[in-house]
Design a protein around this motif. Sequence first.
Motif, short mmCIF file in Angstrom:
data_model
loop_
_atom_site.label_atom_id
_atom_site.label_comp_id
_atom_site.label_asym_id
_atom_site.label_seq_id
_atom_site.Cartn_x
_atom_site.Cartn_y
_atom_site.Cartn_z
N THR A 141 46.03 47.11 51.24
CA THR A 141 44.61 47.43 51.44
C THR A 141 44.25 48.81 50.90
O THR A 141 43.11 49.05 50.55
N ASN A 142 45.21 49.72 50.85
CA ASN A 142 44.96 51.05 50.28
C ASN A 142 45.15 50.99 48.77
O ASN A 142 46.24 50.72 48.29
N ASP A 143 44.08 51.26 48.04
CA ASP A 143 44.11 51.09 46.59
C ASP A 143 44.48 52.36 45.85
O ASP A 143 44.08 53.45 46.23
N THR A 144 45.23 52.19 44.77
CA THR A 144 45.31 53.22 43.74
C THR A 144 44.04 53.08 42.89
O THR A 144 43.34 52.08 42.99
N PRO A 145 43.72 54.06 42.06
CA PRO A 145 42.56 53.89 41.17
C PRO A 145 42.63 52.62 40.34
O PRO A 145 41.64 51.93 40.14
N GLN A 146 43.84 52.28 39.86
CA GLN A 146 44.00 51.08 39.04
C GLN A 146 43.71 49.81 39.85
O GLN A 146 43.00 48.91 39.40
N LEU A 147 44.27 49.74 41.07
CA LEU A 147 44.04 48.56 41.91
C LEU A 147 42.57 48.45 42.30
O LEU A 147 42.01 47.35 42.34
N TYR A 148 41.95 49.58 42.59
CA TYR A 148 40.53 49.56 42.94
C TYR A 148 39.70 49.03 41.78
O TYR A 148 38.79 48.21 41.97
N LEU A 149 40.00 49.47 40.56
CA LEU A 149 39.26 49.02 39.39
C LEU A 149 39.45 47.51 39.19
O LEU A 149 38.49 46.79 38.89
N ILE A 150 40.67 47.03 39.36
CA ILE A 150 40.94 45.60 39.22
C ILE A 150 40.10 44.80 40.22
O ILE A 150 39.44 43.82 39.86
N ARG A 151 40.11 45.22 41.48
CA ARG A 151 39.36 44.50 42.51
C ARG A 151 37.86 44.50 42.18
O ARG A 151 37.18 43.48 42.34
N GLN A 152 37.33 45.65 41.75
CA GLN A 152 35.90 45.74 41.47
C GLN A 152 35.50 44.86 40.28
O GLN A 152 34.46 44.21 40.30
N LEU A 153 36.34 44.84 39.25
CA LEU A 153 36.04 44.02 38.08
C LEU A 153 36.09 42.53 38.41
O LEU A 153 35.30 41.74 37.89
N ILE A 154 37.02 42.14 39.27
CA ILE A 154 37.10 40.74 39.70
C ILE A 154 35.89 40.38 40.55
O ILE A 154 35.25 39.35 40.35
N SER A 155 35.57 41.25 41.50
CA SER A 155 34.43 40.99 42.38
C SER A 155 33.12 40.92 41.60
O SER A 155 32.25 40.10 41.91
N ALA A 156 32.97 41.76 40.58
CA ALA A 156 31.75 41.77 39.77
C ALA A 156 31.53 40.45 39.06
O ALA A 156 30.40 40.13 38.66
N GLN A 157 32.60 39.67 38.88
CA GLN A 157 32.48 38.39 38.19
C GLN A 157 32.65 37.22 39.17
O GLN A 157 33.04 36.13 38.78
N SER A 158 32.36 37.50 40.44
CA SER A 158 32.40 36.47 41.50
C SER A 158 33.78 35.87 41.70
O SER A 158 33.90 34.71 42.13
N GLY A 159 34.81 36.63 41.36
CA GLY A 159 36.17 36.16 41.59
C GLY A 159 36.72 36.66 42.91
O GLY A 159 36.09 37.45 43.62
N GLU A 160 37.90 36.18 43.26
CA GLU A 160 38.59 36.62 44.48
C GLU A 160 39.95 37.17 44.09
O GLU A 160 40.54 36.74 43.09
N SER A 161 40.46 38.10 44.89
CA SER A 161 41.76 38.69 44.55
C SER A 161 42.49 39.15 45.80
O SER A 161 41.87 39.39 46.84
N ALA A 162 43.79 39.25 45.68
CA ALA A 162 44.63 39.82 46.72
C ALA A 162 45.86 40.40 46.03
O ALA A 162 46.31 39.91 44.99
N VAL A 163 46.40 41.49 46.61
CA VAL A 163 47.56 42.16 46.04
C VAL A 163 48.59 42.35 47.14
O VAL A 163 48.25 42.81 48.24
#
Length: 331
Positions: free
Chosen positions: A279-301
């Motif tokens: 749940t605690n993001d690095t900048p890279q993980l945060y960017l990945i989540r935001q880009l997925i969410s912006a395209q109505s996708g779902e993600s988990a790490v």
Amino acid sequence: MILVSDDNKILSANPELEILLDIEVGSLIGKLDLDLISQLLTRVKNPESFQLAWEKALGNFQELPVIKLVLRDGLNNQLEIILFPAGITEDRSYKWGGLFLNRTIERMVFNRQIKMLNEMGKETRKISAGVQGNISALAGNIHSWSVELVEDFLGDINQNIGVLNEQLDLILKFIKLFNRIPIYPDSFNVGELIYKIINSNEKLKKRIIQPEGYFADFPYVQLDPDLTRLIFEYALMEIYRVSAMADMIEIFAEDRGDTIKLTIKNNNEYLETDEMELTNDTPQLYLIRQLISAQSGESAVWGSKTSPKSGLRFEMIFSSIPESGRSARRN
């Protein structure tokens, strides 16, 4: 929204406002505007500042129409009130009106963005300081050092500048994302995109476990190809960065008809028995989540509970294009 008459009575109020203030729906109608002010004063964190801002806004709709306040409700809900003068309709004369906007989620996202950029800025400054230190040392000793030592220092400086450029590039991508990059959906094969990414990076090519031709049967999606490329690039490089050199990277696609589930992970058996969702993001993980969410996708790490160097497992779900759509795209 609320509307107030010439005799200072509330003639209209959205139920959402009453729900947010935790009062009975419809109870504001017919009350004086002072009753609403009293309700707000008991709920805001800074009542004195709010009352002053309210009075100034009512007295000058043109220059001071916006009031921002934080509710003292445990959730720190943040409201924005925009006041405006109202006119006369066929059956009613209005004195003024107000729009109540709930900015809580926007503020939370903004605070998270600022935190991420601050962390990235600190890392960038550290790298920059290292480069400056090496250059200063080199400049002060270049006449007395051997050629080999000078070459080593130049190599370190060049490597650090490369890392610095990567960090600045990431910051620029964040800024573009925060400014709401336009999304241009296009139909493309996920496997073809991943294959291109892998083949453009020699480090990744040596670590991918799938055989030649494996990605050809991946399904089609309708997403922004440029943003999706960033998602896959950062996911692959994050796995590469936090996994052992001996670990290979595996990529799977599960076509579920209307969706596609992508799994990207390193084949570390220890991770499989010790993993937890991150749940605690690095900048890279945060960017990945935001880009997925912006395209109505779902993600988990998922990552290791006890060993950060055990690698990562990404799961991403996107909408898939039916066979008819894929055939039309190929033609």
